[in-house]
Design a protein around this motif. Structure first.
Motif, PDB file in Angstrom:
ATOM      1  N   ALA A   1      -4.446  -0.867   7.143  1.00  0.00           N
ATOM      2  CA  ALA A   1      -4.325  -0.292   5.801  1.00  0.00           C
ATOM      3  C   ALA A   1      -4.265   1.235   5.888  1.00  0.00           C
ATOM      4  O   ALA A   1      -3.480   1.878   5.179  1.00  0.00           O
ATOM      5  CB  ALA A   1      -5.492  -0.739   4.923  1.00  0.00           C
ATOM      6  N   LEU A   2      -5.041   1.811   6.777  1.00  0.00           N
ATOM      7  CA  LEU A   2      -5.016   3.261   6.979  1.00  0.00           C
ATOM      8  C   LEU A   2      -3.670   3.711   7.547  1.00  0.00           C
ATOM      9  O   LEU A   2      -3.137   4.755   7.155  1.00  0.00           O
ATOM     10  CB  LEU A   2      -6.159   3.680   7.903  1.00  0.00           C
ATOM     11  CG  LEU A   2      -6.305   5.174   8.175  1.00  0.00           C
ATOM     12  CD1 LEU A   2      -6.556   5.950   6.877  1.00  0.00           C
ATOM     13  CD2 LEU A   2      -7.438   5.410   9.173  1.00  0.00           C
TER      14      LEU A   2
ATOM     15  N   TYR B   1      -0.712   2.326   7.020  1.00  0.00           N
ATOM     16  CA  TYR B   1       0.252   2.343   5.915  1.00  0.00           C
ATOM     17  C   TYR B   1      -0.019   3.510   4.959  1.00  0.00           C
ATOM     18  O   TYR B   1       0.918   4.158   4.472  1.00  0.00           O
ATOM     19  CB  TYR B   1       0.240   1.011   5.159  1.00  0.00           C
ATOM     20  CG  TYR B   1       1.139  -0.021   5.782  1.00  0.00           C
ATOM     21  CD1 TYR B   1       2.521   0.055   5.659  1.00  0.00           C
ATOM     22  CD2 TYR B   1       0.611  -1.083   6.506  1.00  0.00           C
ATOM     23  CE1 TYR B   1       3.354  -0.885   6.234  1.00  0.00           C
ATOM     24  CE2 TYR B   1       1.442  -2.040   7.086  1.00  0.00           C
ATOM     25  CZ  TYR B   1       2.806  -1.930   6.946  1.00  0.00           C
ATOM     26  OH  TYR B   1       3.641  -2.866   7.520  1.00  0.00           O
ATOM     27  N   THR B   2      -1.277   3.797   4.693  1.00  0.00           N
ATOM     28  CA  THR B   2      -1.635   4.904   3.798  1.00  0.00           C
ATOM     29  C   THR B   2      -1.205   6.246   4.387  1.00  0.00           C
ATOM     30  O   THR B   2      -0.616   7.084   3.692  1.00  0.00           O
ATOM     31  CB  THR B   2      -3.150   4.885   3.522  1.00  0.00           C
ATOM     32  OG1 THR B   2      -3.493   3.634   2.925  1.00  0.00           O
ATOM     33  CG2 THR B   2      -3.567   6.024   2.618  1.00  0.00           C
ATOM     34  N   LEU B   3      -1.495   6.454   5.660  1.00  0.00           N
ATOM     35  CA  LEU B   3      -1.109   7.714   6.307  1.00  0.00           C
ATOM     36  C   LEU B   3       0.412   7.851   6.402  1.00  0.00           C
ATOM     37  O   LEU B   3       0.945   8.954   6.255  1.00  0.00           O
ATOM     38  CB  LEU B   3      -1.741   7.811   7.701  1.00  0.00           C
ATOM     39  CG  LEU B   3      -3.257   7.978   7.731  1.00  0.00           C
ATOM     40  CD1 LEU B   3      -3.763   7.956   9.169  1.00  0.00           C
ATOM     41  CD2 LEU B   3      -3.690   9.241   7.019  1.00  0.00           C
TER      42      LEU B   3
ATOM     43  N   ALA C   1       2.574   6.682   4.259  1.00  0.00           N
ATOM     44  CA  ALA C   1       3.028   7.072   2.920  1.00  0.00           C
ATOM     45  C   ALA C   1       2.737   8.546   2.660  1.00  0.00           C
ATOM     46  O   ALA C   1       3.574   9.275   2.116  1.00  0.00           O
ATOM     47  CB  ALA C   1       2.363   6.198   1.864  1.00  0.00           C
ATOM     48  N   ALA C   2       1.562   8.992   3.058  1.00  0.00           N
ATOM     49  CA  ALA C   2       1.199  10.402   2.865  1.00  0.00           C
ATOM     50  C   ALA C   2       2.140  11.312   3.649  1.00  0.00           C
ATOM     51  O   ALA C   2       2.601  12.334   3.125  1.00  0.00           O
ATOM     52  CB  ALA C   2      -0.250  10.629   3.284  1.00  0.00           C
TER      53      ALA C   2
ATOM     54  N   LEU D   1       0.823  -1.212   0.000  1.00  0.00           N
ATOM     55  CA  LEU D   1       0.000   0.000   0.000  1.00  0.00           C
ATOM     56  C   LEU D   1       0.854   1.256   0.000  1.00  0.00           C
ATOM     57  O   LEU D   1       0.475   2.274  -0.576  1.00  0.00           O
ATOM     58  CB  LEU D   1      -0.928   0.020   1.213  1.00  0.00           C
ATOM     59  CG  LEU D   1      -2.161  -0.838   1.143  1.00  0.00           C
ATOM     60  CD1 LEU D   1      -2.887  -0.830   2.481  1.00  0.00           C
ATOM     61  CD2 LEU D   1      -3.071  -0.366   0.037  1.00  0.00           C
ATOM     62  N   THR D   2       2.014   1.189   0.658  1.00  0.00           N
ATOM     63  CA  THR D   2       2.887   2.357   0.705  1.00  0.00           C
ATOM     64  C   THR D   2       3.255   2.807  -0.706  1.00  0.00           C
ATOM     65  O   THR D   2       3.122   3.979  -1.041  1.00  0.00           O
ATOM     66  CB  THR D   2       4.160   2.040   1.521  1.00  0.00           C
ATOM     67  OG1 THR D   2       3.768   1.681   2.840  1.00  0.00           O
ATOM     68  CG2 THR D   2       5.087   3.229   1.584  1.00  0.00           C
TER      69      THR D   2
ATOM     70  N   VAL E   1       0.201   4.091  -2.712  1.00  0.00           N
ATOM     71  CA  VAL E   1      -0.291   5.402  -2.274  1.00  0.00           C
ATOM     72  C   VAL E   1       0.710   6.511  -2.550  1.00  0.00           C
ATOM     73  O   VAL E   1       0.344   7.598  -3.001  1.00  0.00           O
ATOM     74  CB  VAL E   1      -0.643   5.367  -0.769  1.00  0.00           C
ATOM     75  CG1 VAL E   1      -0.915   6.754  -0.223  1.00  0.00           C
ATOM     76  CG2 VAL E   1      -1.837   4.458  -0.537  1.00  0.00           C
TER      77      VAL E   1
END
Length: 185
Positions: free
Chosen positions: A105-106, A108-110, A112-113, A43-44, A47
């Motif tokens: 999942a959130l 990993y997404t955050l 990356a952001a 996911l990283t 995203v």
């Protein structure tokens, strides 16, 4: 200093996440195998590429580099705090695995952001504050600060998480990581 703190927490947190995910539920982990962890880590990349190409420059253009750096640190703090919510030893989430996986999942997404926003913003700030004849030096100092954090983060976070998990307090590790990340703001 803020970039070193962000880099230590961000890199250390990223390295501890797979260990936490592989840990047994009794200590707050998920007992995930390598395949599950690998899919979540992907996911990283999924995203960060669209963020870097389509979003980061717009946020920097709208808010400025300093605000975007602070946003990256704040988002990283939120990502670091979310494992406390997804703790598998918590009976609320233990029975709702899909909620916990969504939280992971959130996370990993955050993460990356936060990297997509903080590192370019720090670079821009280094260039903006340096005299024209010292821009190269400013970029070098910026990269050195990032490198120090990238090297120290996994070492410090790994030791801290090992100690916290052995004491049955893995949630404390994540709370401290969130506070440190927020302090970089």
């Amino acid at each position: 200093v803020a970039l070193v703190i962000f880099s230590v927490v961000c890199n250390g947190f990223s390295e501890v996440l797979p260990v936490w995910l592989a840990s047994p539920a009794i200590v707050g982990g998920f007992s995930f195998g390598p395949g599950q962890i690998g899919r979540l880590q992907s996911l990283t990349g999924i995203v960060i590429i669209p963020l870097a190409l389509c979003v980061t420059h717009r946020i920097i253009g709208s808010c400025g580099a300093l605000c975007t750096l602070a946003l990256g640190c704040a988002v990283n703090a939120v990502a670091a705090l979310l494992p406390v919510l997804a703790d598998q030893s918590n009976p609320t989430f233990h029975s709702h695995e899909s909620i916990s996986i969504a939280i992971v999942a959130l996370i990993y997404t955050l993460g990356a952001a936060s990297r997509s926003w903080a590192y370019p913003s720090a670079m821009m700030l280094s260039k903006q504050i340096a005299p024209h004849d010292r821009v190269g030096l400013a970029i070098g100092v910026n990269q050195s600060a990032s490198s120090i954090g990238a090297a120290a983060g996994p070492l410090v976070a790994g030791a801290a998480y090992s100690y916290a998990a052995a004491a049955g307090r893995s949630a404390a590790f994540f709370v401290v990581a969130a506070v440190l990340s927020a302090s970089a703001i």
